[in-house]
Design a protein around this motif. Sequence first.
Motif, short mmCIF file in Angstrom:
data_model
loop_
_atom_site.label_atom_id
_atom_site.label_comp_id
_atom_site.label_asym_id
_atom_site.label_seq_id
_atom_site.Cartn_x
_atom_site.Cartn_y
_atom_site.Cartn_z
N LEU A 1 35.51 45.86 27.73
CA LEU A 1 35.63 45.12 26.46
C LEU A 1 34.28 44.66 25.92
O LEU A 1 34.06 44.71 24.71
CB LEU A 1 36.55 43.91 26.66
N ILE A 2 33.39 44.18 26.79
CA ILE A 2 32.13 43.62 26.31
C ILE A 2 30.97 44.61 26.38
O ILE A 2 29.88 44.32 25.90
CB ILE A 2 31.77 42.30 27.03
N GLY A 3 31.19 45.77 27.02
CA GLY A 3 30.20 46.83 26.96
C GLY A 3 29.15 46.83 28.04
O GLY A 3 28.22 47.63 27.99
N HIS A 4 29.22 45.93 29.04
CA HIS A 4 28.28 46.00 30.16
C HIS A 4 28.95 45.47 31.42
O HIS A 4 29.87 44.67 31.35
CB HIS A 4 26.97 45.24 29.88
N LYS A 5 28.47 45.95 32.58
CA LYS A 5 29.09 45.58 33.85
C LYS A 5 28.82 44.13 34.23
O LYS A 5 27.82 43.55 33.83
CB LYS A 5 28.56 46.49 34.97
N VAL A 6 29.73 43.58 35.01
CA VAL A 6 29.54 42.24 35.56
C VAL A 6 28.38 42.33 36.56
O VAL A 6 28.40 43.18 37.46
CB VAL A 6 30.83 41.75 36.25
N PRO A 7 27.33 41.50 36.41
CA PRO A 7 26.14 41.63 37.27
C PRO A 7 26.39 41.21 38.71
O PRO A 7 27.29 40.42 39.00
CB PRO A 7 25.13 40.71 36.59
N TYR A 8 25.56 41.74 39.61
CA TYR A 8 25.63 41.42 41.03
C TYR A 8 24.90 40.10 41.28
O TYR A 8 23.77 39.91 40.83
CB TYR A 8 24.99 42.53 41.86
N ASN A 9 25.54 39.18 42.00
CA ASN A 9 24.95 37.88 42.32
C ASN A 9 24.44 37.93 43.76
O ASN A 9 25.23 38.06 44.69
CB ASN A 9 26.01 36.77 42.15
N ARG A 10 23.11 37.84 43.95
CA ARG A 10 22.53 37.95 45.28
C ARG A 10 22.90 36.78 46.19
O ARG A 10 22.90 36.91 47.41
CB ARG A 10 21.01 38.07 45.18
N GLU A 11 23.21 35.62 45.61
CA GLU A 11 23.56 34.46 46.42
C GLU A 11 24.96 34.60 47.02
O GLU A 11 25.20 34.27 48.17
CB GLU A 11 23.48 33.18 45.58
N THR A 12 25.91 35.07 46.21
CA THR A 12 27.29 35.19 46.69
C THR A 12 27.61 36.58 47.24
O THR A 12 28.66 36.79 47.82
CB THR A 12 28.29 34.87 45.55
N HIS A 13 26.68 37.52 47.02
CA HIS A 13 26.87 38.92 47.43
C HIS A 13 28.11 39.54 46.80
O HIS A 13 28.82 40.33 47.42
CB HIS A 13 26.93 39.04 48.97
N ARG A 14 28.37 39.18 45.57
CA ARG A 14 29.50 39.72 44.81
C ARG A 14 29.07 39.91 43.37
O ARG A 14 28.15 39.26 42.90
CB ARG A 14 30.69 38.75 44.84
N ARG A 15 29.81 40.74 42.67
CA ARG A 15 29.62 40.82 41.22
C ARG A 15 30.26 39.57 40.63
O ARG A 15 31.39 39.22 40.98
CB ARG A 15 30.25 42.08 40.66
N GLN A 16 29.53 38.89 39.74
CA GLN A 16 30.01 37.61 39.23
C GLN A 16 29.45 37.33 37.85
O GLN A 16 28.27 37.56 37.58
CB GLN A 16 29.59 36.49 40.20
N LEU A 17 30.31 36.83 36.97
CA LEU A 17 29.90 36.41 35.64
C LEU A 17 30.86 35.32 35.18
O LEU A 17 32.06 35.58 35.02
CB LEU A 17 29.93 37.59 34.66
N GLY A 18 30.34 34.11 35.00
CA GLY A 18 31.21 32.99 34.62
C GLY A 18 32.29 32.78 35.67
O GLY A 18 31.99 32.61 36.85
#
Length: 197
Positions: A78-95
């Motif tokens: 929907l928004i045109g880009h992937k959910v970024p990878y969070n190095r602290e949680t070791h998961r893809r995360q956005l909001g």
Amino acid sequence: MASEPKTLVMLLDQSEALKLIREQIGTTTTTSQSEPKTAVGVILGAKKPPAKPLKPRPIWREHQLIGDSMMGRLASYLIGHKVPYNRETHRRQLGLITHGQTTGRLIGTVHSANSPPLAPKVIVMIGTNDIAHRCKEVVVLTLPPVPAMEASFENLSKFNTFIKENSVLEHKNIKVVDTTVIFGASTETVKLDLFEK
């Protein structure tokens, strides 16, 4: 001409620093006198700059997207880009989208003090990880009417009818429990004693 705010920096031991801080907020304390020195910066007369308000994200057509990796994939589309990878949680995360997130974790995050803000409108997709790792049977509850939301009873009724009549729910491992039997199905039948005043 107004005077400039003054800055005073002192070297205090920890007990003196705590005493100074507590005096500023109206409390007192006693601590050991052998504690290490602490540098404390005291700004007199300066106003704290307003914190830049966090914005809910990701937003699609005024709706905040919330959920697990399935919502992350939908959000990417929907928004045109992937959910970024969070190095602290070791998961893809956005909001409030986190890959691998369960319903319980999402609820805990939303209620925590450091939770990203919620937009007035949200779209939630959650539960994939609960079903994939934890359960053998799914029980779907209809939504009960809430007296304070009387204006939405008609939409609620349509939603519950969809849940009860959807042929997918005839699967042997999915059951429906109609909560309107307990709480009441309409403004005339809702059991007010089950709700807070």
